[in-house]
Write a protein that holds these residues in place. Structure first.
Motif, PDB file in Angstrom:
ATOM      1  N   TRP A  30       0.828  -1.211   0.000  1.00 20.72           N
ATOM      2  CA  TRP A  30       0.000   0.000   0.000  1.00 20.72           C
ATOM      3  C   TRP A  30       0.864   1.263   0.000  1.00 20.72           C
ATOM      4  CZ3 TRP A  30      -4.616   1.400  -1.318  1.00 20.72           C
ATOM      5  CH2 TRP A  30      -5.091   2.654  -0.935  1.00 20.72           C
ATOM      6  N   ASN A  31       1.924   1.256   0.810  1.00 24.15           N
ATOM      7  CA  ASN A  31       2.776   2.445   0.887  1.00 24.15           C
ATOM      8  C   ASN A  31       3.374   2.803  -0.467  1.00 24.15           C
ATOM      9  OD1 ASN A  31       2.311   2.692   3.591  1.00 24.15           O
ATOM     10  ND2 ASN A  31       4.203   1.683   4.227  1.00 24.15           N
ATOM     11  N   ARG A  32       3.583   1.789  -1.313  1.00 21.48           N
ATOM     12  CA  ARG A  32       4.192   2.059  -2.618  1.00 21.48           C
ATOM     13  C   ARG A  32       3.206   2.687  -3.606  1.00 21.48           C
ATOM     14  NH1 ARG A  32       7.492  -2.164  -0.866  1.00 21.48           N
ATOM     15  NH2 ARG A  32       6.037  -3.824  -1.361  1.00 21.48           N
ATOM     16  N   VAL A  33       1.921   2.576  -3.353  1.00 27.24           N
ATOM     17  CA  VAL A  33       0.968   3.145  -4.321  1.00 27.24           C
ATOM     18  C   VAL A  33       0.188   4.351  -3.776  1.00 27.24           C
ATOM     19  CG1 VAL A  33       0.675   0.920  -5.474  1.00 27.24           C
ATOM     20  CG2 VAL A  33      -0.986   1.618  -3.722  1.00 27.24           C
ATOM     21  N   SER A  34       0.105   4.466  -2.470  1.00 26.87           N
ATOM     22  CA  SER A  34      -0.740   5.527  -1.902  1.00 26.87           C
ATOM     23  C   SER A  34      -0.100   6.903  -2.093  1.00 26.87           C
ATOM     24  CB  SER A  34      -0.962   5.279  -0.406  1.00 26.87           C
ATOM     25  OG  SER A  34      -1.639   6.395   0.163  1.00 26.87           O
ATOM     26  N   ASP A  35      -0.945   7.892  -2.357  1.00 27.87           N
ATOM     27  CA  ASP A  35      -0.451   9.264  -2.423  1.00 27.87           C
ATOM     28  C   ASP A  35      -1.099  10.137  -1.343  1.00 27.87           C
ATOM     29  OD1 ASP A  35      -2.999   9.353  -3.412  1.00 27.87           O
ATOM     30  OD2 ASP A  35      -2.460  10.018  -5.428  1.00 27.87           O
ATOM     31  N   ARG A  36      -1.657   9.463  -0.297  1.00 23.84           N
ATOM     32  CA  ARG A  36      -2.255  10.237   0.795  1.00 23.84           C
ATOM     33  C   ARG A  36      -1.762   9.710   2.146  1.00 23.84           C
ATOM     34  NH1 ARG A  36      -8.354  11.941   0.130  1.00 23.84           N
ATOM     35  NH2 ARG A  36      -7.493  13.532   1.505  1.00 23.84           N
ATOM     36  N   PRO A  37      -0.460   9.840   2.405  1.00 26.03           N
ATOM     37  CA  PRO A  37       0.082   9.266   3.651  1.00 26.03           C
ATOM     38  C   PRO A  37      -0.535   9.853   4.917  1.00 26.03           C
ATOM     39  CG  PRO A  37       1.689  10.710   2.577  1.00 26.03           C
ATOM     40  CD  PRO A  37       0.569  10.516   1.611  1.00 26.03           C
ATOM     41  N   GLU A  38      -1.103  11.050   4.797  1.00 26.25           N
ATOM     42  CA  GLU A  38      -1.719  11.661   5.985  1.00 26.25           C
ATOM     43  C   GLU A  38      -2.989  10.919   6.417  1.00 26.25           C
ATOM     44  OE1 GLU A  38      -1.874  12.832   2.988  1.00 26.25           O
ATOM     45  OE2 GLU A  38      -3.889  13.576   2.551  1.00 26.25           O
ATOM     46  N   ARG A  39      -3.476  10.019   5.548  1.00 27.23           N
ATOM     47  CA  ARG A  39      -4.656   9.221   5.889  1.00 27.23           C
ATOM     48  C   ARG A  39      -4.345   7.732   5.840  1.00 27.23           C
ATOM     49  NH1 ARG A  39      -8.855  13.086   5.849  1.00 27.23           N
ATOM     50  NH2 ARG A  39     -10.641  11.700   5.792  1.00 27.23           N
ATOM     51  N   ASP A  40      -3.047   7.391   5.906  1.00 24.73           N
ATOM     52  CA  ASP A  40      -2.623   5.982   5.915  1.00 24.73           C
ATOM     53  C   ASP A  40      -2.068   5.624   7.281  1.00 24.73           C
ATOM     54  OD1 ASP A  40      -3.276   5.842   3.248  1.00 24.73           O
ATOM     55  OD2 ASP A  40      -1.211   6.105   2.547  1.00 24.73           O
ATOM     56  N   LEU A  41      -2.621   4.592   7.872  1.00 25.64           N
ATOM     57  CA  LEU A  41      -2.284   4.241   9.249  1.00 25.64           C
ATOM     58  C   LEU A  41      -1.718   2.819   9.297  1.00 25.64           C
ATOM     59  CD1 LEU A  41      -2.594   5.341  12.149  1.00 25.64           C
ATOM     60  CD2 LEU A  41      -4.946   4.549  12.122  1.00 25.64           C
ATOM     61  N   PRO A  42      -0.400   2.663   9.258  1.00 25.88           N
ATOM     62  CA  PRO A  42       0.183   1.322   9.336  1.00 25.88           C
ATOM     63  C   PRO A  42       0.289   0.876  10.797  1.00 25.88           C
ATOM     64  CG  PRO A  42       1.903   2.959   8.986  1.00 25.88           C
ATOM     65  CD  PRO A  42       0.611   3.721   9.100  1.00 25.88           C
ATOM     66  N   ILE A  43      -0.183  -0.305  11.089  1.00 27.83           N
ATOM     67  CA  ILE A  43      -0.118  -0.822  12.461  1.00 27.83           C
ATOM     68  C   ILE A  43       0.813  -2.028  12.477  1.00 27.83           C
ATOM     69  CG2 ILE A  43      -1.439  -1.837  14.368  1.00 27.83           C
ATOM     70  CD1 ILE A  43      -2.015   1.147  13.879  1.00 27.83           C
ATOM     71  N   ARG A  44       1.843  -1.963  13.277  1.00 25.30           N
ATOM     72  CA  ARG A  44       2.866  -3.005  13.233  1.00 25.30           C
ATOM     73  C   ARG A  44       2.479  -4.293  13.971  1.00 25.30           C
ATOM     74  NH1 ARG A  44       9.252  -2.395  14.778  1.00 25.30           N
ATOM     75  NH2 ARG A  44       9.846  -4.459  14.088  1.00 25.30           N
ATOM     76  N   PRO A  45       1.939  -4.206  15.193  1.00 32.53           N
ATOM     77  CA  PRO A  45       1.677  -5.482  15.901  1.00 32.53           C
ATOM     78  C   PRO A  45       0.707  -6.372  15.112  1.00 32.53           C
ATOM     79  CG  PRO A  45       1.606  -3.645  17.436  1.00 32.53           C
ATOM     80  CD  PRO A  45       1.648  -3.043  16.053  1.00 32.53           C
ATOM     81  N   MET A  46       1.161  -7.559  14.815  1.00 32.59           N
ATOM     82  CA  MET A  46       0.373  -8.475  13.982  1.00 32.59           C
ATOM     83  C   MET A  46      -0.959  -8.808  14.645  1.00 32.59           C
ATOM     84  SD  MET A  46       1.767 -11.994  12.348  1.00 32.59           S
ATOM     85  CE  MET A  46       0.784 -12.991  11.244  1.00 32.59           C
ATOM     86  N   GLY A  47      -2.008  -8.738  13.868  1.00 31.04           N
ATOM     87  CA  GLY A  47      -3.334  -9.088  14.375  1.00 31.04           C
ATOM     88  C   GLY A  47      -4.073  -7.933  15.018  1.00 31.04           C
ATOM     89  N   LYS A  48      -3.410  -6.798  15.219  1.00 30.83           N
ATOM     90  CA  LYS A  48      -4.043  -5.702  15.955  1.00 30.83           C
ATOM     91  C   LYS A  48      -4.550  -4.571  15.052  1.00 30.83           C
ATOM     92  CE  LYS A  48      -3.376  -7.412  20.072  1.00 30.83           C
ATOM     93  NZ  LYS A  48      -3.016  -8.776  19.732  1.00 30.83           N
TER      94      LYS A  48
END
Lengths: 192, 178
Positions: A30-48
């Motif tokens: 997703w990070n490679r295609v999105s052009d709106r990082p201000e509305r992109d929320l990556p969550i690292r802990p798996m399953g959460k």
């Protein structure tokens, strides 16, 4: 079967103003295609990630929230399907990138590979609707309509695995840490 | 059981939540909170979010906070043990001001602790560096608002240990003697 990159590229065309929460392999794609990082929320802990997306959808019914989950990630937290279904957030769209493996640890099969149906899990848990796509053209033609439905909706996408074989220490660093991203999205959503 | 001793009433908990601006209560009910649950559901300013497993609560609370609202996680200490990686990976690593109201199963101020759930509770909170407030009676109620203020000021999770397992949180007149 679709490539993960192609699938998220289609989703990008339909995201509109939605906040997109990601977890595991879906996040990198997703990070490679999105052009709106201000509305992109990556969550690292798996399953959460799905929990965070669900909480945001509850707190902000004015926003559309797309969760891009992994299949192994969802398996870690299946009970949340019932928590979501009980609250019925109409703005919650739960995508599962079903590749059948733990891609970031070298491609070991997930326990449910070729056995379980993620759309079936969601349907039986009480989601408003559940769909499955394994063809890019079919996804392109129909996803806009699905995203106009009232949630919670689960959309299972059959994608090819993108296996990581590099040890974590040798992988390229993310453009921004997930904690920085979270703070930026929080500030953006709350006008800070 | 009538002892004449001061107890913690669920109404106090609800009042303190309202004072602190709580909007979402994310919870798995436990034996000491059944009447509290009924009060919370009746309160129109609260959205009660029942979940299937305690580890969900902190991550859902994080989403609620990102959305600009005020959550509280209401679980038992056994559920806190189950939630370990959520507390680490979401609440502590990110610095989320999540207030966790934790039923202190097995705690008894006046007797020996015989339940391992109580035995491990405070050492684990100390290990994580999570500040906690013990709430046993209505007189302790203001500590709940203090915990919310502390969480906001420090951007860290804060715990409230509800140390009145057997008295105040059962239905009035319903034989709330545990």
């Amino acid at each position: 079967m679709m490539s993960l990159h192609d699938a998220v590229t289609v989703l990008k065309e339909h995201r509109g103003d939605a906040v997109v929460v990601t977890c595991m392999s879906a996040g990198g794609a997703w990070n490679r295609v999105s052009d709106r990082p201000e509305r992109d929320l990556p969550i690292r802990p798996m399953g959460k990630g799905m929990n965070v997306a669900f909480g945001l959808a509850l707190a902000r019914p004015d926003l559309k929230v797309l969760m891009l989950d992994g299949d192994g990630s969802l398996l870690m937290n299946l009970g949340t399907l019932t928590s979501v279904a009980t609250q019925k957030p109409e703005n919650f769209y739960h995508f599962v990138m079903e590749n059948g493996v733990y891609a970031i640890t070298g491609g070991q099969p997930i326990p449910s590979k070729d056995v379980a149906s993620f759309a079936g899990f969601a349907r039986d848990a009480g989601y408003a609707a559940a769909y499955e796509f394994d063809d890019l053209e079919d996804l392109s033609m129909n996803i806009g309509k699905v995203l106009q439905e009232k949630g919670p909706v689960l959309i299972n996408l059959k994608v090819e695995p993108v296996i990581q074989n590099l040890p974590p220490g040798l992988r390229p660093p993310a453009r921004r840490s997930w904690i920085t991203a979270l703070r930026e999205v929080e500030a953006h959503l709350n006008g800070k | 059981m009538t002892t004449g001793q001061s107890i913690l009433s669920p109404e106090t908990m609800v009042d303190e939540f309202k004072k602190s601006g709580v909007t979402h209560i994310i919870t798995i009910p436990n034996s000491e909170t059944n009447y509290l649950y009924e009060l919370m559901v009746k309160e129109p300013s609260f959205t009660v979010v029942p979940v299937a497993r305690e580890g969900e609560t902190m991550a859902i609370a994080a989403g609620v906070l990102i959305g600009g609202k005020t959550p509280v996680c209401l679980i038992q200490n056994t559920g806190m043990f189950e939630s370990g990686d959520s507390i680490r990976g979401i609440a502590l690593d990110v610095g989320m001001p999540i207030v966790m109201v934790i039923g202190y199963r097995g705690y008894d101020r006046h007797n020996d602790t015989v339940d391992s759930a109580a035995y491990y509770t405070e050492p684990i909170l100390h290990t994580w560096g999570i500040k906690f407030y013990l709430v046993e009676t209505d007189e302790d109620g203001p500590r709940i608002s203090k915990a919310f203020a502390e969480a906001r000021r420090t951007s860290r999770p804060v715990a409230i240990l509800v140390g009145d397992e057997f008295h105040g949180f059962n239905r009035p007149g319903g034989g709330g003697g545990g």
